[in-house]
Design a protein around this motif. Structure first.
Motif, PDB file in Angstrom:
ATOM      1  N   HIS A 138       0.850  -1.198   0.000  1.00  0.00           N
ATOM      2  CA  HIS A 138       0.000   0.000   0.000  1.00  0.00           C
ATOM      3  C   HIS A 138       0.881   1.243   0.000  1.00  0.00           C
ATOM      4  O   HIS A 138       2.010   1.223   0.485  1.00  0.00           O
ATOM      5  CB  HIS A 138      -0.941   0.001   1.199  1.00  0.00           C
ATOM      6  N   ALA A 165      -6.686  -1.075   7.435  1.00  0.00           N
ATOM      7  CA  ALA A 165      -5.975  -2.351   7.561  1.00  0.00           C
ATOM      8  C   ALA A 165      -6.597  -3.122   8.722  1.00  0.00           C
ATOM      9  O   ALA A 165      -6.350  -2.824   9.898  1.00  0.00           O
ATOM     10  CB  ALA A 165      -4.495  -2.105   7.782  1.00  0.00           C
ATOM     11  N   ARG A 173       0.168  -5.017   6.703  1.00  0.00           N
ATOM     12  CA  ARG A 173       0.256  -3.580   6.456  1.00  0.00           C
ATOM     13  C   ARG A 173       1.032  -2.902   7.591  1.00  0.00           C
ATOM     14  O   ARG A 173       1.826  -2.023   7.376  1.00  0.00           O
ATOM     15  CB  ARG A 173      -1.151  -2.952   6.342  1.00  0.00           C
TER      16      ARG A 173
END
Ligand SMILES: Cc1cc2nc3c(=O)[nH]c(=O)nc-3n(C[C@H](O)[C@H](O)[C@H](O)COP(=O)(O)OP(=O)(O)OC[C@H]3O[C@@H](n4cnc5c(N)ncnc54)[C@H](O)[C@@H]3O)c2cc1C
Length: 406
Positions: A138, A165, A173
């Motif tokens: 991400h 997340a 993440r």
């Protein structure tokens, strides 16, 4: 942020946190896409306790009615002496809980809660869900968040105004930002099994003060929890012991002889259960996050276990995920919200709440696992203090309605 701006939110993970966040944010006008790495949401997991602070929010989300047919409303919570089997404390739940905290105290199977949430998600036109979709990276900036998804046969990129997340205690993440030092093994193992109600050993049936109850059996360094699930058709057992870290697994096969040894000297009812469920024991390592954190960056928010996985001693793991989700939706839900300020308030309020719940969990662990003179003192206190005082001590936890989600 104005009402006319694009309001699409990406969620990583379709556990309790992710599904609840999707429903809560969709109720505030957001469009949601959930990516879940599992190819299907199977019947894994065991029992969960859902205290009134969670069920009042599930009611507002339209989920409770879907769950109720599978859940159980226990009449009471018992603390039992693990060796003698005597009752140390009875706290009334059932109608008494509902009257006091204006929402029911429930126990259910994790899969039934997940199924109720999924049914509500499928019924909501603003939410879509993609299984078999692993969020592998991400990036976030002022304009939003971009994620890359491994969908098995292809890699995709998706953009939204924010990434949530909700990918659990071993959050990839979070690990990407914190270099994999987030969750630490607590030294405890949770052993789980269930039995059909008709297979409940007679010794346990006779030793339970009330069958329709949650009972926590206490002893030196270990404890054992019993309660019904699946509309009372099954009983769920959780044993907490010290143990080695078996790795990041939700259900390693457990050795019932090792479990019996950890409960040596305990009441025959507990040994009868360990034996009756001998083929079924699985265990999972209890990890926790020592430094709870919600904000990864200006457009990435952690929720649930990814933010603050805690030990299950206060039985609030799922409840905290539900509270997080509703608090975030309330914070971002207005038409013209100053997002940075709203997120900062959300972060402060949730960190304070999580810290209180974690303290309560530590207190429970200390009391449940006490030995020697400490255990004698605990037993005296539990027997002599009026149950109403113990119940009143839980008002801040179960009576909590501070998420702002209506
Ligand atoms: C399989 C399983 C069984 C469990 N069993 C129990 C139980 O029996 N009793 C109990 O008290 N608690 C159990 N828990 C934990 C409990 O569900 C959580 O403590 C609590 O509900 C908070 O949920 P969560 O949504 O934050 O995390 P979780 O419930 O862990 O959900 C996280 C979700 O994110 C998904 N995910 C992870 N990484 C990615 C990725 N990169 N991309 C997309 N998706 C991803 C996972 O597959 C999972 O569905 C279990 C969790 C899991 C995953």
């Amino acid at each position: 942020m104005t009402a006319s701006a694009v309001r699409q939110i990406i969620i990583s993970g379709a556990g309790v946190a992710g599904l609840t966040a999707a429903l809560a944010l969709a109720a505030k006008g957001f469009e949601i896409i959930i990516f879940e790495k599992a190819p299907r949401l199977s019947e894994v997991g065991a029992g969960l306790q859902l205290a009134p602070n969670a069920t009042r929010l599930l009611t507002r989300l339209g989920v409770l009615d879907r769950l109720l047919p599978q859940a159980v409303t226990p009449d009471a919570l018992y603390l039992q002496d693990g060796a003698r089997g005597t009752t140390l404390l009875r706290m009334a739940l059932g109608d008494a809980a509902e009257t006091r905290w204006h929402a029911p105290y429930l126990v259910c199977h994790r899969a039934d809660l997940q199924a109720a949430l999924i049914a509500a998600v499928h019924a909501h036109p603003a939410i879509s869900i993609r299984l078999g979709s692993n969020v592998i990276s991400h990036e976030a900036g002022k304009d939003g968040a971009t994620v890359r998804i491994d969908a098995g046969d292809r890699i995709e990129e998706h953009h939204g105004t924010m990434l949530l997340a909700c990918d659990g205690v071993w959050s990839a993440r979070r690990a990407a930002v914190e270099h994999d030092r987030s969750a630490a093994f607590t030294g405890y193992i949770a052993w789980r099994a269930s039995l059909a109600a008709e297979a409940l050993p007679e010794a346990l049936r006779a030793a339970l003060p009330e069958v329709n109850s949650v009972s926590a059996w206490l002893g030196r360094g270990v404890h054992f929890i019993v309660y019904p699930v699946k509309a009372g058709k099954f009983f769920n057992f959780v044993a907490i012991t010290k143990g080695r870290d078996p790795g990041r697994e939700w259900s390693s096969r457990g050795d019932s002889l090792a479990l019996a040894a950890a409960f040596s000297g305990w009441h025959t009812a507990i040994h009868a259960v360990i034996g009756a469920a001998a083929e079924q024991w699985t265990f999972w390592p209890l990890f926790q996050i020592d430094r709870p954190r919600f904000l990864l960056n200006e457009r990435t928010v952690l929720l649930g276990d990814a933010a603050h996985a805690m030990t299950p001693f206060a039985a609030q793991g799922a409840a905290m995920a539900i509270e997080d989700a509703c608090a975030l939706a309330a914070a971002l839900g207005g038409d013209a919200v100053d997002w940075p300020a709203a997120l900062s308030r959300f972060n402060e309020e949730r960190l304070a709440r999580i810290a209180s719940v974690a303290r309560r969990g530590s207190l429970n662990r200390f009391a449940y696992h006490a030995a020697g003179p400490l255990a004698l003192g605990r037993n005296m206190l539990l027997r002599s203090r009026p149950p109403e005082r113990f119940i009143a001590d839980l008002d801040w936890l179960y009576g909590y309605d501070g998420t702002g989600f209506i």
